[in-house]
Design an enzyme around this catalytic site. Structure first.
Site, PDB file in Angstrom:
ATOM      1  N   LYS A 129       0.787  -1.242   0.000  1.00  0.00           N
ATOM      2  CA  LYS A 129       0.000   0.000   0.000  1.00  0.00           C
ATOM      3  C   LYS A 129       0.820   1.294   0.000  1.00  0.00           C
ATOM      4  O   LYS A 129       0.324   2.363   0.354  1.00  0.00           O
ATOM      5  CB  LYS A 129      -1.028   0.056   1.154  1.00  0.00           C
ATOM      6  N   GLY A 173       2.318   2.345  -2.851  1.00  0.00           N
ATOM      7  CA  GLY A 173       2.378   2.869  -4.219  1.00  0.00           C
ATOM      8  C   GLY A 173       2.988   1.864  -5.196  1.00  0.00           C
ATOM      9  O   GLY A 173       3.456   2.247  -6.282  1.00  0.00           O
ATOM     10  N   THR A 176       1.648  -0.433  -7.176  1.00  0.00           N
ATOM     11  CA  THR A 176       0.994  -0.545  -8.481  1.00  0.00           C
ATOM     12  C   THR A 176       1.448   0.586  -9.407  1.00  0.00           C
ATOM     13  O   THR A 176       1.766   0.372 -10.580  1.00  0.00           O
ATOM     14  CB  THR A 176      -0.537  -0.476  -8.299  1.00  0.00           C
ATOM     15  N   HIS A 223       7.315  -7.956  -1.645  1.00  0.00           N
ATOM     16  CA  HIS A 223       7.036  -7.187  -0.439  1.00  0.00           C
ATOM     17  C   HIS A 223       7.945  -7.626   0.714  1.00  0.00           C
ATOM     18  O   HIS A 223       7.811  -7.147   1.832  1.00  0.00           O
ATOM     19  CB  HIS A 223       5.582  -7.408   0.013  1.00  0.00           C
ATOM     20  N   ARG A 248       6.130   5.494   1.943  1.00  0.00           N
ATOM     21  CA  ARG A 248       5.045   6.476   2.008  1.00  0.00           C
ATOM     22  C   ARG A 248       4.732   6.760   3.469  1.00  0.00           C
ATOM     23  O   ARG A 248       5.027   5.942   4.338  1.00  0.00           O
ATOM     24  CB  ARG A 248       3.832   5.835   1.321  1.00  0.00           C
ATOM     25  N   SER A 259      -4.905   3.174   3.793  1.00  0.00           N
ATOM     26  CA  SER A 259      -5.049   2.515   2.499  1.00  0.00           C
ATOM     27  C   SER A 259      -5.176   1.002   2.697  1.00  0.00           C
ATOM     28  O   SER A 259      -6.020   0.340   2.090  1.00  0.00           O
ATOM     29  CB  SER A 259      -3.823   2.843   1.632  1.00  0.00           C
ATOM     30  N   ARG A 286      -7.777   3.526  -5.247  1.00  0.00           N
ATOM     31  CA  ARG A 286      -8.807   4.040  -4.352  1.00  0.00           C
ATOM     32  C   ARG A 286      -8.905   5.546  -4.540  1.00  0.00           C
ATOM     33  O   ARG A 286      -9.753   6.023  -5.277  1.00  0.00           O
ATOM     34  CB  ARG A 286      -8.493   3.655  -2.891  1.00  0.00           C
ATOM     35  N   GLY A 308      -5.615   7.676  -4.341  1.00  0.00           N
ATOM     36  CA  GLY A 308      -4.332   8.070  -4.923  1.00  0.00           C
ATOM     37  C   GLY A 308      -3.914   9.490  -4.573  1.00  0.00           C
ATOM     38  O   GLY A 308      -3.375  10.208  -5.404  1.00  0.00           O
TER      39      GLY A 308
HETATM   40  P1  A3P Z   1      -4.965   4.998  -1.443  1.00  0.00           P
HETATM   41  O1  A3P Z   1      -5.657   3.807  -0.824  1.00  0.00           O
HETATM   42  O2  A3P Z   1      -4.446   5.968  -0.436  1.00  0.00           O
HETATM   43  O3  A3P Z   1      -5.773   5.640  -2.503  1.00  0.00           O
HETATM   44  P2  A3P Z   1      -0.171  -0.380  -3.592  1.00  0.00           P
HETATM   45  O4  A3P Z   1      -0.138  -0.249  -5.081  1.00  0.00           O
HETATM   46  O5  A3P Z   1       1.173  -0.495  -2.969  1.00  0.00           O
HETATM   47  O6  A3P Z   1      -1.127  -1.430  -3.171  1.00  0.00           O
HETATM   48  O7  A3P Z   1      -0.711   1.022  -3.054  1.00  0.00           O
HETATM   49  C1  A3P Z   1      -2.035   1.385  -3.268  1.00  0.00           C
HETATM   50  C2  A3P Z   1      -2.169   2.888  -3.112  1.00  0.00           C
HETATM   51  O8  A3P Z   1      -1.627   3.546  -4.254  1.00  0.00           O
HETATM   52  C3  A3P Z   1      -3.629   3.293  -3.034  1.00  0.00           C
HETATM   53  O9  A3P Z   1      -3.647   4.443  -2.196  1.00  0.00           O
HETATM   54  C4  A3P Z   1      -3.929   3.615  -4.488  1.00  0.00           C
HETATM   55  O10 A3P Z   1      -5.054   4.417  -4.687  1.00  0.00           O
HETATM   56  C5  A3P Z   1      -2.646   4.338  -4.885  1.00  0.00           C
HETATM   57  N1  A3P Z   1      -2.417   4.354  -6.337  1.00  0.00           N
HETATM   58  C6  A3P Z   1      -2.676   3.376  -7.236  1.00  0.00           C
HETATM   59  N2  A3P Z   1      -2.346   3.763  -8.468  1.00  0.00           N
HETATM   60  C7  A3P Z   1      -1.877   5.027  -8.365  1.00  0.00           C
HETATM   61  C8  A3P Z   1      -1.391   5.974  -9.321  1.00  0.00           C
HETATM   62  N3  A3P Z   1      -1.339   5.694 -10.619  1.00  0.00           N
HETATM   63  N4  A3P Z   1      -1.003   7.183  -8.860  1.00  0.00           N
HETATM   64  C9  A3P Z   1      -1.053   7.479  -7.547  1.00  0.00           C
HETATM   65  N5  A3P Z   1      -1.504   6.627  -6.596  1.00  0.00           N
HETATM   66  C10 A3P Z   1      -1.910   5.413  -7.005  1.00  0.00           C
END
Ligand code: A3P
Length: 324
Positions: free
Chosen positions: A67, A69, A71, A131, A154, A162, A290, A292
């Site tokens: 969580k 960032g 992705t 991870h 983060r 998140s 979600r 972002g």
């Molecule tokens: P939030 O839940 O705060 O929105 P991970 O990819 O490590 O699982 O992290 C997920 C978090 O990254 C979520 O945060 C998600 O919305 C955010 N996220 C996913 N794609 C993103 C993008 N292209 N730019 C910025 N944030 C992104």
């Protein structure tokens, strides 16, 4: 192959019996192994990695605490490294979730024959993510100075919020929901997949200070503020620097735009398809996107909770030189 899988299963079962347990976010419980917390299957994947993974010197690893960032960074690195292979109008990221283009090393393994990765035919450099905490990675990944790592971290307040949202959606219906208060307590005590969060970050931070050419340390908040700078750094670090001509043509801008939250989250594939990490972990792609944004935790945590998390962070990181 299947003998090896059976053997891993046996050792895994024996190991599990002797480990401390803590309340789980998604499964019933997490287990503590060498100071870090894992789901039982997460630990099995880690064992698999130790026993069977053979890195290549050209491999690029993305490491992160869940969580933070992952992705987004997967998309940015994939698009940067493969920019001469794909045009922006028919780019693989327009029809595939980033987790397909940049798979998890430790999520698609324990159910498969270990030789799977050696014969997968994926182009060089292979892009693989994990991870796992740095201290628990196999020597084959850390000792080879040529394999590079990109790490993202983060603000833990946003990570917690998140994660709570994400795992609430994935938690089996049979289990009672995990309240935010409970999740907060678990997170503070470090009981969180691959946690404690702070130890995870510090492990990679210290390694990056020792081996700056091996580990690139990135922060979600910086990527939000200056995505162009981040993409250029990523390209440079991984050995795919942007030429002046590319910069003039707007290649960096195109990558940032392609990978933006607005773009990725609105794609058909990320609104409707399901990603299959393993037979027991299926995730609707839309759950990876979600909000972002930076600082959403203030809409969920009380002032007291925020203060406590900030205190843990400054205590744990004091003297490390790492800034949040
Ligand atoms: P939030 O839940 O705060 O929105 P991970 O990819 O490590 O699982 O992290 C997920 C978090 O990254 C979520 O945060 C998600 O919305 C955010 N996220 C996913 N794609 C993103 C993008 N292209 N730019 C910025 N944030 C992104």
């Amino acid at each position: 192959g299947s003998d090896l899988i059976q053997k891993t299963d046996e050792i895994h079962r024996e190991t599990l019996l002797n480990l401390p347990t803590g309340k789980g976010w998604m499964t019933e419980h997490l287990v503590q192994y060498q100071g870090f917390w894992f789901s039982p299957n997460g630990l099995k994947n880690l064992m698999w990695l130790h026993d069977h993974f053979n890195p290549r010197p050209t491999d690029i690893f993305l490491a992160s605490f869940p969580k933070t960032g992952t992705t987004w960074l997967k998309a940015l690195v994939f698009a940067t490294v493969n920019r001469t292979r794909h045009g922006f109008s028919d780019h693989p990221l327009l029809t595939n979730n980033p987790h397909v283009c940049f798979p998890f090393l430790d999520a698609y393994l324990h159910e498969k024959d270990p030789s799977f990765l050696d014969h997968d035919g994926s182009p060089t450099p292979r892009l693989l993510s994990t991870h796992a905490p740095y201290a628990l990675l196999p020597d084959s990944m850390t000792a080879n100075r040529r394999c590079k790592f990109v790490y993202i971290y983060r603000d833990p307040k946003d990570v917690l919020v998140s994660k709570w949202h994400f795992l609430r959606k994935l938690r089996p219906q049979e289990l009672p929901p995990l309240s935010l208060e409970e999740a907060f307590e678990l997170f503070c005590r470090g009981i969180s997949h691959n946690g404690p969060f702070w130890d995870h970050v510090l492990g990679y931070w210290k390694a990056s200070l020792e081996l700056p050419e091996k580990i690139l340390f990135l922060k979600y908040e910086d990527l939000k503020k200056e995505p162009f700078v981040a993409v250029k750094r990523i390209g440079e670090f991984l050995g795919f620097p942007f030429s002046l001509e590319e910069e003039r043509e707007g290649v960096v801008e195109n990558i940032v735009k392609l990978c933006s939250f607005e773009n990725l989250s609105s794609l058909e594939v990320n609104r409707t398809s399901i990603h299959n990490f393993s037979t027991d972990i299926l995730v609707d792609n839309r759950h990876f996107f979600r909000k972002g944004i930076v600082g959403d935790s203030k809409n969920y945590l009380t002032a007291e909770m925020m203060k406590r998390l900030d205190e843990i962070t400054s205590h744990k990181l004091s003297g490390s030189g790492l800034l949040f």
